[in-house]
Each structure stands twice: as C-alpha cells, then as structure tokens.
Motif scaffolding. Structure first.
Motif, PDB file in Angstrom:
ATOM      1  N   GLU A   6       0.832  -1.202   0.000  1.00  0.00           N
ATOM      2  CA  GLU A   6       0.000   0.000   0.000  1.00  0.00           C
ATOM      3  C   GLU A   6       0.870   1.257   0.000  1.00  0.00           C
ATOM      4  O   GLU A   6       1.989   1.253   0.534  1.00  0.00           O
ATOM      5  CB  GLU A   6      -0.914   0.050   1.243  1.00  0.00           C
ATOM      6  CG  GLU A   6      -1.854  -1.115   1.400  1.00  0.00           C
ATOM      7  CD  GLU A   6      -1.291  -2.191   2.308  1.00  0.00           C
ATOM      8  OE1 GLU A   6      -2.084  -2.959   2.881  1.00  0.00           O
ATOM      9  OE2 GLU A   6      -0.051  -2.253   2.443  1.00  0.00           O
ATOM     10  N   SER A   7       0.325   2.308  -0.562  1.00  0.00           N
ATOM     11  CA  SER A   7       0.979   3.614  -0.532  1.00  0.00           C
ATOM     12  C   SER A   7      -0.084   4.693  -0.653  1.00  0.00           C
ATOM     13  O   SER A   7      -1.239   4.404  -0.964  1.00  0.00           O
ATOM     14  CB  SER A   7       2.000   3.739  -1.669  1.00  0.00           C
ATOM     15  OG  SER A   7       1.362   3.625  -2.920  1.00  0.00           O
ATOM     16  N   GLY A   9      -0.847   7.001   1.829  1.00  0.00           N
ATOM     17  CA  GLY A   9      -1.348   7.535   3.086  1.00  0.00           C
ATOM     18  C   GLY A   9      -0.645   8.826   3.463  1.00  0.00           C
ATOM     19  O   GLY A   9       0.322   9.237   2.829  1.00  0.00           O
ATOM     20  N   LEU A  20      -5.304   6.119  -2.058  1.00  0.00           N
ATOM     21  CA  LEU A  20      -4.438   5.017  -1.695  1.00  0.00           C
ATOM     22  C   LEU A  20      -4.270   4.075  -2.879  1.00  0.00           C
ATOM     23  O   LEU A  20      -5.193   3.893  -3.671  1.00  0.00           O
ATOM     24  CB  LEU A  20      -5.017   4.243  -0.514  1.00  0.00           C
ATOM     25  CG  LEU A  20      -5.350   5.043   0.740  1.00  0.00           C
ATOM     26  CD1 LEU A  20      -5.830   4.097   1.841  1.00  0.00           C
ATOM     27  CD2 LEU A  20      -4.180   5.874   1.215  1.00  0.00           C
ATOM     28  N   CYS A  22      -2.671   0.098  -3.945  1.00  0.00           N
ATOM     29  CA  CYS A  22      -2.210  -1.206  -3.482  1.00  0.00           C
ATOM     30  C   CYS A  22      -1.670  -1.951  -4.690  1.00  0.00           C
ATOM     31  O   CYS A  22      -2.435  -2.384  -5.560  1.00  0.00           O
ATOM     32  CB  CYS A  22      -3.350  -1.979  -2.839  1.00  0.00           C
ATOM     33  SG  CYS A  22      -2.940  -3.697  -2.440  1.00  0.00           S
ATOM     34  N   ARG A  38      -9.520  -1.198   7.454  1.00  0.00           N
ATOM     35  CA  ARG A  38      -8.774  -0.225   8.249  1.00  0.00           C
ATOM     36  C   ARG A  38      -8.853  -0.595   9.721  1.00  0.00           C
ATOM     37  O   ARG A  38      -9.778  -1.289  10.155  1.00  0.00           O
ATOM     38  CB  ARG A  38      -9.307   1.187   8.023  1.00  0.00           C
ATOM     39  CG  ARG A  38     -10.738   1.435   8.524  1.00  0.00           C
ATOM     40  CD  ARG A  38     -11.214   2.820   8.096  1.00  0.00           C
ATOM     41  NE  ARG A  38     -12.560   3.103   8.576  1.00  0.00           N
ATOM     42  CZ  ARG A  38     -13.256   4.180   8.238  1.00  0.00           C
ATOM     43  NH1 ARG A  38     -12.740   5.084   7.394  1.00  0.00           N
ATOM     44  NH2 ARG A  38     -14.469   4.368   8.731  1.00  0.00           N
ATOM     45  N   VAL A  92      -4.957   2.889  10.146  1.00  0.00           N
ATOM     46  CA  VAL A  92      -4.057   2.226   9.204  1.00  0.00           C
ATOM     47  C   VAL A  92      -4.935   1.485   8.209  1.00  0.00           C
ATOM     48  O   VAL A  92      -5.825   0.724   8.608  1.00  0.00           O
ATOM     49  CB  VAL A  92      -3.099   1.261   9.914  1.00  0.00           C
ATOM     50  CG1 VAL A  92      -2.221   0.553   8.883  1.00  0.00           C
ATOM     51  CG2 VAL A  92      -2.239   2.014  10.927  1.00  0.00           C
ATOM     52  N   TYR A  93      -4.694   1.726   6.931  1.00  0.00           N
ATOM     53  CA  TYR A  93      -5.488   1.121   5.876  1.00  0.00           C
ATOM     54  C   TYR A  93      -4.710  -0.033   5.242  1.00  0.00           C
ATOM     55  O   TYR A  93      -3.537   0.120   4.890  1.00  0.00           O
ATOM     56  CB  TYR A  93      -5.840   2.164   4.819  1.00  0.00           C
ATOM     57  CG  TYR A  93      -6.946   3.081   5.274  1.00  0.00           C
ATOM     58  CD1 TYR A  93      -6.727   4.020   6.282  1.00  0.00           C
ATOM     59  CD2 TYR A  93      -8.228   3.014   4.712  1.00  0.00           C
ATOM     60  CE1 TYR A  93      -7.749   4.855   6.716  1.00  0.00           C
ATOM     61  CE2 TYR A  93      -9.246   3.840   5.137  1.00  0.00           C
ATOM     62  CZ  TYR A  93      -9.007   4.751   6.141  1.00  0.00           C
ATOM     63  OH  TYR A  93     -10.022   5.582   6.572  1.00  0.00           O
ATOM     64  N   TYR A  94      -5.402  -1.151   5.091  1.00  0.00           N
ATOM     65  CA  TYR A  94      -4.807  -2.360   4.540  1.00  0.00           C
ATOM     66  C   TYR A  94      -5.567  -2.814   3.300  1.00  0.00           C
ATOM     67  O   TYR A  94      -6.805  -2.771   3.276  1.00  0.00           O
ATOM     68  CB  TYR A  94      -4.861  -3.502   5.550  1.00  0.00           C
ATOM     69  CG  TYR A  94      -4.143  -3.243   6.846  1.00  0.00           C
ATOM     70  CD1 TYR A  94      -4.805  -2.676   7.927  1.00  0.00           C
ATOM     71  CD2 TYR A  94      -2.797  -3.590   7.006  1.00  0.00           C
ATOM     72  CE1 TYR A  94      -4.152  -2.446   9.129  1.00  0.00           C
ATOM     73  CE2 TYR A  94      -2.143  -3.355   8.203  1.00  0.00           C
ATOM     74  CZ  TYR A  94      -2.829  -2.790   9.260  1.00  0.00           C
ATOM     75  OH  TYR A  94      -2.180  -2.555  10.441  1.00  0.00           O
ATOM     76  N   GLN A 117       1.056  -4.403   4.244  1.00  0.00           N
ATOM     77  CA  GLN A 117       1.607  -3.984   5.524  1.00  0.00           C
ATOM     78  C   GLN A 117       0.875  -2.782   6.113  1.00  0.00           C
ATOM     79  O   GLN A 117       1.057  -2.450   7.291  1.00  0.00           O
ATOM     80  CB  GLN A 117       3.098  -3.642   5.373  1.00  0.00           C
ATOM     81  CG  GLN A 117       3.408  -2.234   4.859  1.00  0.00           C
ATOM     82  CD  GLN A 117       3.034  -2.012   3.403  1.00  0.00           C
ATOM     83  OE1 GLN A 117       2.757  -2.946   2.658  1.00  0.00           O
ATOM     84  NE2 GLN A 117       3.040  -0.745   2.978  1.00  0.00           N
ATOM     85  N   THR A 119      -0.958   1.347   5.383  1.00  0.00           N
ATOM     86  CA  THR A 119      -0.504   2.722   5.224  1.00  0.00           C
ATOM     87  C   THR A 119      -1.335   3.606   6.149  1.00  0.00           C
ATOM     88  O   THR A 119      -2.553   3.447   6.241  1.00  0.00           O
ATOM     89  CB  THR A 119      -0.605   3.172   3.754  1.00  0.00           C
ATOM     90  OG1 THR A 119      -0.030   4.480   3.603  1.00  0.00           O
ATOM     91  CG2 THR A 119      -2.042   3.207   3.253  1.00  0.00           C
ATOM     92  N   GLN A 120      -0.669   4.509   6.843  1.00  0.00           N
ATOM     93  CA  GLN A 120      -1.340   5.337   7.841  1.00  0.00           C
ATOM     94  C   GLN A 120      -2.060   6.504   7.178  1.00  0.00           C
ATOM     95  O   GLN A 120      -1.477   7.230   6.368  1.00  0.00           O
ATOM     96  CB  GLN A 120      -0.321   5.873   8.848  1.00  0.00           C
ATOM     97  CG  GLN A 120      -0.898   6.829   9.884  1.00  0.00           C
ATOM     98  CD  GLN A 120      -1.794   6.133  10.891  1.00  0.00           C
ATOM     99  OE1 GLN A 120      -1.437   5.083  11.433  1.00  0.00           O
ATOM    100  NE2 GLN A 120      -2.965   6.713  11.152  1.00  0.00           N
TER     101      GLN A 120
END
Length: 125
Positions: A6-7, A9, A20, A22, A38, A92-94, A117, A119-120
């Motif tokens: 993920e990216s 955040g 976001l 993924c 999340r 945190v988002y997954y 993993q 992303t906040q």
C-alpha cells in the motif's frame, strides 16, 4: 511470493482527499476480488470497500458516497479514492486479496488470504 504494497497515506485536514494504492506482485490478481480494511488505535479491524473481478463494488455504510474503490488490471493495482475525509477515518489502511480467483467481494476479513503492511491515514480536525 505474493506481495501487496500500500501507498498514498498521509496527514490531511478534514474535508480533504487522499488516494491510496495497493500494488500486487507475485501473481495476477485481475480475476480476484480485492478489499480495503482499516484499523484505528484501540479498535478492531473493519471493512471499508471491496471490488470483485467484474468491477462490482461494495462499501461500508460509513464511507459510502465518499470513498471509491477501483482497479487497474494492467498494473495489478487497486485504488481507494477517499474524499470528504473525517477525523474518524484516521486509521491504518490495509488492502487484501483472497487466494482463489473468481470469488465475489466480501466484507469479511477472514475470507482474505493476502494482506499488505498497511498505510497510515491521519485526518486532522
């Protein structure tokens, strides 16, 4: 080896937007449902959105009308566009994916086998 990364955040003011991403690697997920979950501090993980292999979507009531899930199969990537963000969206988002292709989307975390993993996302008031 399957990886979900993920990216996107970050810190944003209430009312703002974030997108976001993924990125999946290790196998082709174009025929897989994909989901976003999340987890806020002190709270259990909760479902946010999911998309199936035919691009049908499902959203939690708390984000319906504000968040949009989409996918780019050529990039093996799923996105979560988040608009009108609220402080309660802080978490945190997954992203997650099931091991089996062709399944419908699901809001149940235990039906997903692969997880990123996280992303906040922090929304200030």
């Amino acid at each position: 080896q399957v990886q979900l990364v993920e990216s996107g955040g970050g810190l944003v003011q209430a009312g703002g937007s974030l997108k976001l991403s993924c990125a999946a690697s290790g196998r082709d997920f174009s025929r897989h449902a994909m989901g976003w979950f999340r987890q806020a501090p002190g709270k259990e993980r909760e479902f946010v959105a999911a998309i199936n292999w035919s691009d049908s979507t499902l959203y939690a009531d708390s984000v319906k009308g504000r968040f949009t899930i989409s996918r780019d199969n050529a990039k093996n990537t799923v996105y979560l566009q988040m608009n009108s963000l609220k402080p309660e969206d802080t978490a945190v988002y997954y992203c997650a994916a099931p091991a089996i292709s062709g399944l419908d989307y699901s809001s149940l975390g235990h039906e997903y086998d692969y997880w990123g993993q996280g992303t906040q996302v922090t929304v200030s008031s």
